[in-house]
Design an enzyme around this catalytic site. Structure first.
Site, PDB file in Angstrom:
ATOM      1  N   CYS A 139       0.834  -1.203   0.000  1.00  0.00           N
ATOM      2  CA  CYS A 139       0.000   0.000   0.000  1.00  0.00           C
ATOM      3  C   CYS A 139       0.871   1.258   0.000  1.00  0.00           C
ATOM      4  O   CYS A 139       1.477   1.596  -1.005  1.00  0.00           O
ATOM      5  CB  CYS A 139      -0.977  -0.030   1.168  1.00  0.00           C
ATOM      6  N   HIS A 251      -3.620  -5.066   1.096  1.00  0.00           N
ATOM      7  CA  HIS A 251      -3.049  -5.434   2.400  1.00  0.00           C
ATOM      8  C   HIS A 251      -3.189  -6.936   2.676  1.00  0.00           C
ATOM      9  O   HIS A 251      -4.129  -7.357   3.368  1.00  0.00           O
ATOM     10  CB  HIS A 251      -3.763  -4.664   3.516  1.00  0.00           C
ATOM     11  N   GLU A 253      -1.625  -8.706   4.789  1.00  0.00           N
ATOM     12  CA  GLU A 253      -1.417  -9.007   6.209  1.00  0.00           C
ATOM     13  C   GLU A 253      -2.685  -8.889   7.044  1.00  0.00           C
ATOM     14  O   GLU A 253      -2.795  -9.485   8.122  1.00  0.00           O
ATOM     15  CB  GLU A 253      -0.330  -8.088   6.785  1.00  0.00           C
TER      16      GLU A 253
END
Length: 343
Positions: A139, A251, A253
């Protein structure tokens, strides 16, 4: 454009044209003890309000740490606001660096962007010298990679882009010849391309015109796109054609490690296993680096295990837990907190 950046970009461009430097054959992924550095970023006004007495200098969301650890690597935090030599010496011991996402600005002195510039330039030097050193940007980190490659800070080479939803990837026709996706199994590609499993949370993005405006298409290849809420087609994944530098606008994660209900992150099995691909791939790239610390004692002194993550989700943070670094105490000038960027 800083003089040293311009010179470095000229050298990279010259070597690219001459076909020199980085070898076509990748070194084997033989390092079974990879250590990844994660760059910290400036404290936000919101987080400062939760820990005013500590007045931390920077932080790393624990989801990035867990994401790296789940792929089989250890983590070392990289602090902001240091001299170039700090980053150079630390990178000699690390096997790669992750630029995480976040909400800081790129024009703050001695912060995330300045540290990222040092790391980016040193990584180019290392790769040109025959050392394999990967970088992965998520990002904001991906945007920083492209802005640094553009060779300037103002105006920033990115566009306004509003996407706060979960999206599929629209792969390019030649994505299978990329390093990031050449070995990806069909079931993972099918999930990524047909299901809303990539988490987007950004108000800036990189589009094709950003690459074209600074002649970056010869050095960077786009592998997928997504569309924002207004139909803007933004670059969702990218990689450098010569150096092991990679970026995603979404994202990965957050799927397994962030749980704020209002964000509506997908936590299905398909979402989890498809998003695991990205850090598994990056850590495997880091296994090609043979940098090491001098000994186990030195590794331990730098490791993230020296810090304790705080449960910030219960305080309303978008991050479930966070590592904080370098507390400065209550500032003498209380007005100085107004310079801390808002989340």
């Amino acid at each position: 454009m800083p003089r040293q950046v311009a010179l470095l970009l000229f050298v990279v461009s010259f070597l690219h044209c001459e076909g020199a430097a980085v070898k076509d054959e990748l070194p084997a992924a033989d390092n079974e003890r990879p250590i990844v550095g994660i760059l910290s970023q400036e404290q936000s006004l919101y987080l400062h309000s939760k820990y005013p007495e500590e007045n931390y200098t920077s932080y790393i969301a624990a989801s990035y740490v867990k994401h790296v650890e789940a792929a089989g690597a250890r983590v070392v935090p990289i602090l902001i606001g240091k001299q170039r030599e700090y980053y150079r010496e630390l990178m000699k011991k690390l096997n790669g660096v992750l630029f995480p996402g976040g909400a800081t600005y790129f024009n703050q002195s001695n912060g995330y962007a300045d540290a990222g510039q040092h790391i980016y330039e040193i990584a180019i030097e290392m790769n040109l010298a025959g050392e394999y050193f990967p970088i992965f940007g998520t990002c904001l980190g991906f945007e920083l990679l492209i802005i640094l490659a553009s060779g300037q800070r103002e105006p920033e080479n990115r566009v306004r882009c509003y996407s706060y939803t979960n999206l599929p990837l629209d792969f390019t026709s030649d994505f299978r010849s990329s390093k990031m996706f050449s070995g990806t199994t069909k079931d993972i590609i099918d999930i990524l391309s047909s299901e809303n499993v990539t988490v987007n949370a950004h108000q800036f993005c990189i589009v094709d015109q950003n690459l074209e405006a600074f002649n970056l298409t010869d050095d960077w290849r786009v592998t997928s796109y997504s569309d924002d809420k207004h139909g803007v087609q933004f670059i969702a994944s990218i990689e450098h054609r010569r150096f092991p530098f990679y970026g995603v606008q979404f994202h990965p994660e957050k799927i397994s490690y962030e749980w704020k209900l209002s964000k509506q992150y997908p936590h299905s099995l398909n979402a989890i296993k498809s998003n695991r691909h990205f850090m598994d791939f990056f850590v495997n790239e880091c296994r090609r680096s043979l940098h090491t610390f001098g000994n186990v004692e030195e590794e331990n002194r730098y490791a993230i295990y020296n810090y304790e993550a705080k449960f910030t989700g219960v305080l309303g943070s978008q991050h479930h837990d966070i590592y904080f670094f370098e507390p400065r105490g209550i500032p003498k000038d209380q007005n100085s907190i107004s310079n801390i960027n808002k989340r």
